[in-house]
Every structure is written in C-alpha cells, then in structure tokens.
Design an enzyme around this catalytic site. Structure first.
Site, PDB file in Angstrom:
ATOM      1  N   ARG A 178       4.851   3.230  -0.285  1.00 52.80           N
ATOM      2  CA  ARG A 178       5.095   2.714   1.063  1.00 52.80           C
ATOM      3  C   ARG A 178       4.757   1.234   1.206  1.00 52.80           C
ATOM      4  O   ARG A 178       5.214   0.584   2.148  1.00 52.80           O
ATOM      5  CB  ARG A 178       4.434   3.570   2.148  1.00 52.80           C
ATOM      6  CG  ARG A 178       2.929   3.573   2.201  1.00 52.80           C
ATOM      7  CD  ARG A 178       2.457   4.562   3.286  1.00 52.80           C
ATOM      8  NE  ARG A 178       1.021   4.735   3.294  1.00 52.80           N
ATOM      9  CZ  ARG A 178       0.401   5.667   3.996  1.00 52.80           C
ATOM     10  NH1 ARG A 178       1.072   6.517   4.727  1.00 52.80           N
ATOM     11  NH2 ARG A 178      -0.914   5.762   3.963  1.00 52.80           N
ATOM     12  N   LYS A 192       2.769  11.056   9.627  1.00 51.90           N
ATOM     13  CA  LYS A 192       2.247  11.180  10.991  1.00 51.90           C
ATOM     14  C   LYS A 192       2.450   9.895  11.798  1.00 51.90           C
ATOM     15  O   LYS A 192       2.898   9.936  12.932  1.00 51.90           O
ATOM     16  CB  LYS A 192       0.747  11.525  10.975  1.00 51.90           C
ATOM     17  CG  LYS A 192       0.415  12.834  10.288  1.00 51.90           C
ATOM     18  CD  LYS A 192      -1.071  13.169  10.416  1.00 51.90           C
ATOM     19  CE  LYS A 192      -2.002  12.200   9.717  1.00 51.90           C
ATOM     20  NZ  LYS A 192      -1.909  12.204   8.243  1.00 51.90           N
ATOM     21  N   ARG A 194     -10.178  15.366  12.488  1.00 50.46           N
ATOM     22  CA  ARG A 194     -10.067  15.467  11.035  1.00 50.46           C
ATOM     23  C   ARG A 194     -11.147  16.355  10.421  1.00 50.46           C
ATOM     24  O   ARG A 194     -11.173  16.531   9.210  1.00 50.46           O
ATOM     25  CB  ARG A 194     -10.227  14.065  10.473  1.00 50.46           C
ATOM     26  CG  ARG A 194      -9.150  13.659   9.467  1.00 50.46           C
ATOM     27  CD  ARG A 194      -9.473  12.237   9.097  1.00 50.46           C
ATOM     28  NE  ARG A 194      -8.630  11.626   8.149  1.00 50.46           N
ATOM     29  CZ  ARG A 194      -7.659  10.764   8.451  1.00 50.46           C
ATOM     30  NH1 ARG A 194      -7.342  10.519   9.694  1.00 50.46           N
ATOM     31  NH2 ARG A 194      -7.006  10.172   7.483  1.00 50.46           N
ATOM     32  N   ARG A 204      -2.336  -1.280   2.119  1.00 52.30           N
ATOM     33  CA  ARG A 204      -3.626  -0.717   2.518  1.00 52.30           C
ATOM     34  C   ARG A 204      -4.556  -0.636   1.315  1.00 52.30           C
ATOM     35  O   ARG A 204      -4.151  -0.230   0.226  1.00 52.30           O
ATOM     36  CB  ARG A 204      -3.429   0.689   3.106  1.00 52.30           C
ATOM     37  CG  ARG A 204      -3.012   0.662   4.547  1.00 52.30           C
ATOM     38  CD  ARG A 204      -2.701   2.035   5.061  1.00 52.30           C
ATOM     39  NE  ARG A 204      -3.758   3.023   4.859  1.00 52.30           N
ATOM     40  CZ  ARG A 204      -3.791   4.188   5.482  1.00 52.30           C
ATOM     41  NH1 ARG A 204      -2.853   4.498   6.346  1.00 52.30           N
ATOM     42  NH2 ARG A 204      -4.768   5.035   5.245  1.00 52.30           N
ATOM     43  N   ARG A 211      -8.602  10.822  -0.945  1.00 46.78           N
ATOM     44  CA  ARG A 211      -8.172  11.171   0.421  1.00 46.78           C
ATOM     45  C   ARG A 211      -7.579  12.573   0.472  1.00 46.78           C
ATOM     46  O   ARG A 211      -7.808  13.309   1.430  1.00 46.78           O
ATOM     47  CB  ARG A 211      -7.196  10.121   0.948  1.00 46.78           C
ATOM     48  CG  ARG A 211      -7.927   8.838   1.361  1.00 46.78           C
ATOM     49  CD  ARG A 211      -7.027   7.623   1.348  1.00 46.78           C
ATOM     50  NE  ARG A 211      -5.944   7.713   2.289  1.00 46.78           N
ATOM     51  CZ  ARG A 211      -4.797   7.024   2.176  1.00 46.78           C
ATOM     52  NH1 ARG A 211      -4.598   6.237   1.145  1.00 46.78           N
ATOM     53  NH2 ARG A 211      -3.869   7.154   3.091  1.00 46.78           N
TER      54      ARG A 211
HETATM   55  P1  AMP Z   1      -5.486   7.177   8.401  1.00 40.81           P
HETATM   56  O1  AMP Z   1      -4.840   5.894   8.808  1.00 40.81           O
HETATM   57  O2  AMP Z   1      -5.381   8.243   9.457  1.00 40.81           O
HETATM   58  O3  AMP Z   1      -5.036   7.659   7.055  1.00 40.81           O
HETATM   59  O4  AMP Z   1      -7.060   6.880   8.264  1.00 40.81           O
HETATM   60  C1  AMP Z   1      -7.536   5.949   7.327  1.00 40.81           C
HETATM   61  C2  AMP Z   1      -9.028   6.157   7.109  1.00 40.81           C
HETATM   62  O5  AMP Z   1      -9.720   5.965   8.351  1.00 40.81           O
HETATM   63  C3  AMP Z   1      -9.445   7.523   6.620  1.00 40.81           C
HETATM   64  O6  AMP Z   1      -9.318   7.666   5.213  1.00 40.81           O
HETATM   65  C4  AMP Z   1     -10.896   7.575   7.095  1.00 40.81           C
HETATM   66  O7  AMP Z   1     -11.723   6.795   6.259  1.00 40.81           O
HETATM   67  C5  AMP Z   1     -10.818   6.875   8.446  1.00 40.81           C
HETATM   68  N1  AMP Z   1     -10.525   7.805   9.549  1.00 40.81           N
HETATM   69  C6  AMP Z   1      -9.418   7.821  10.350  1.00 40.81           C
HETATM   70  N2  AMP Z   1      -9.492   8.789  11.250  1.00 40.81           N
HETATM   71  C7  AMP Z   1     -10.650   9.454  11.022  1.00 40.81           C
HETATM   72  C8  AMP Z   1     -11.280  10.590  11.603  1.00 40.81           C
HETATM   73  N3  AMP Z   1     -10.723  11.257  12.627  1.00 40.81           N
HETATM   74  N4  AMP Z   1     -12.478  10.970  11.094  1.00 40.81           N
HETATM   75  C9  AMP Z   1     -13.062  10.313  10.084  1.00 40.81           C
HETATM   76  N5  AMP Z   1     -12.520   9.250   9.465  1.00 40.81           N
HETATM   77  C10 AMP Z   1     -11.320   8.817   9.932  1.00 40.81           C
END
Ligand code: AMP
Length: 185
Positions: free
Chosen positions: A127, A13, A88, A131, A142
């Site tokens: 990757r 994404k 999400r 992180r 996740r």
């Molecule tokens: P991402 O970079 O989108 O994979 O997000 C990393 C982490 O941020 C996720 O595993 C959640 O802990 C938090 N996070 C990001 N976006 C959301 C969302 N829309 N709702 C809840 N937690 C989020």
C-alpha cells in the site's frame, strides 16, 4: 447510526470507513489516525505512544478509552460515527459498552471485514503509505497481536448478536456495496 468497522490490519477498514463517511454523512473516527497525527505533531500523547506504534503493539487500554470517550464527546459525533481501529481489546469493548449505556446510546452495527491472512500481508506491504509499522516484521507482530488481543472482541459482539461478516475480498466498490447492503437491511 453508530458503527464499528472491524477486521485485521490490512482488511481495508480505513478505505471503507472513508467511503461510508461520505455515503451516510457521519464522521469516521480512527484511533490509529489520531495517534499518527499526535506523533507527527510531537504532542505529549504522540511522544507517549510513538515507540508502541513503531513496535506494532497496542497502546494501553486506559489511554485509548479516555481518548475515544473524549473525542466522541465532540458535537460532530452526536448523530453517529464510524469507529475504525477501536475497540481492539475486550477491555476496550466493555468500556465502550459502558460509555454507550451512560449516554443512553447503543451500537447499530458491527461490520467484520473478513480477509485471508496471505492477502493482508500482500496488501499492507504494497500500500506504500510510508507507515513505520508497514514492514514485514511489524506486520507479523500486528497480525499476531490481532489474533491474540483483538479477535476475541468479535465474540463479545457475537454474544450481543451484532456481528455482520462481510467478504473483504474483491474491488473496493464491491466490498463497499456489501457493507451498504448489510447496513441498509
Ligand atoms: P491502525 O491505524 O488502526 O492500524 O493502528 C495503528 C497502531 O495504533 C496500532 O498498531 C496500535 O499500536 C495503535 N492503536 C490504534 N488503535 C488502537 C486501539 N484501539 N488500542 C490500542 N492501540 C491502538
């Protein structure tokens, strides 16, 4: 043009959102990036969400919804945006619908990047972005959070007839071409 780029962790994404941002000149909003920047800068938001991101669980809906509404009120998003990592949960999707309605706005596209689970794990572990949540154990959390909390968001948008499923396997450019073809329809 308001776009949701949706898919499991590791689907690509972020990569595709950045390419779309350049192609269509509309900004990319990643809630994960906002949280990681807040953690890095040790802001009150960062302090609040650090342990949640480290665990691979989700930040509470209210926090995310307020953050996104606040961010989207920024002038730079007035001609559209690409959402990556939001909504999400179904609660977030409903709140986003209400936000759009309140602003007399609407969603133009919901792009679902479809990638098999074995491939997701491989991609995330290779990757090398450093992180804290890119470890085998956290990736499992996740993915299970994705299946339980996030996948139902797709049904919410299917009911609105908005979901366009894109094959997320192949090269970055091939996938990008598929997304563009879907958006340009
Ligand atoms: P991402 O970079 O989108 O994979 O997000 C990393 C982490 O941020 C996720 O595993 C959640 O802990 C938090 N996070 C990001 N976006 C959301 C969302 N829309 N709702 C809840 N937690 C989020």
């Amino acid at each position: 043009m308001n776009i949701i780029l949706f898919g499991p962790p590791g689907a690509g994404k972020g990569t595709q959102a950045k390419k779309l941002q350049n192609e269509y000149s509309i900004p990319h909003l990643s809630t994960g990036d906002i949280f990681r920047a807040a953690i890095k800068n040790k802001t009150p938001l960062g302090v609040k969400v650090k342990s949640i991101l480290d665990s691979g669980e989700l930040v509470p809906d209210e926090t995310v919804v307020d953050l996104v509404a606040d961010e989207l009120s920024n002038e730079k998003y007035q001609d559209g945006y690409i959402l990556d990592g939001f909504p999400r949960t179904v609660v977030q999707a409903k709140a986003f619908d209400a936000f759009l309605a309140k602003n007399n706005d609407s969603l133009d596209a919901f792009i679902f990047l479809s990638v098999p689970e074995e491939e997701l794990v491989k991609r995330i572990l290779s990757r090398g972005e450093g992180r804290a949540d890119d470890t085998v154990e956290k990736v499992k959390t996740r993915l299970s959070v994705y299946r339980k909390e996030t996948e139902p968001v797709m049904n919410h948008y299917k009911d609105q007839g908005k979901v366009q499923k894109i094959d997320g396997m192949g090269s970055i450019d091939e996938i990008f071409e598929r997304i563009k073809a879907a958006l340009d329809q």
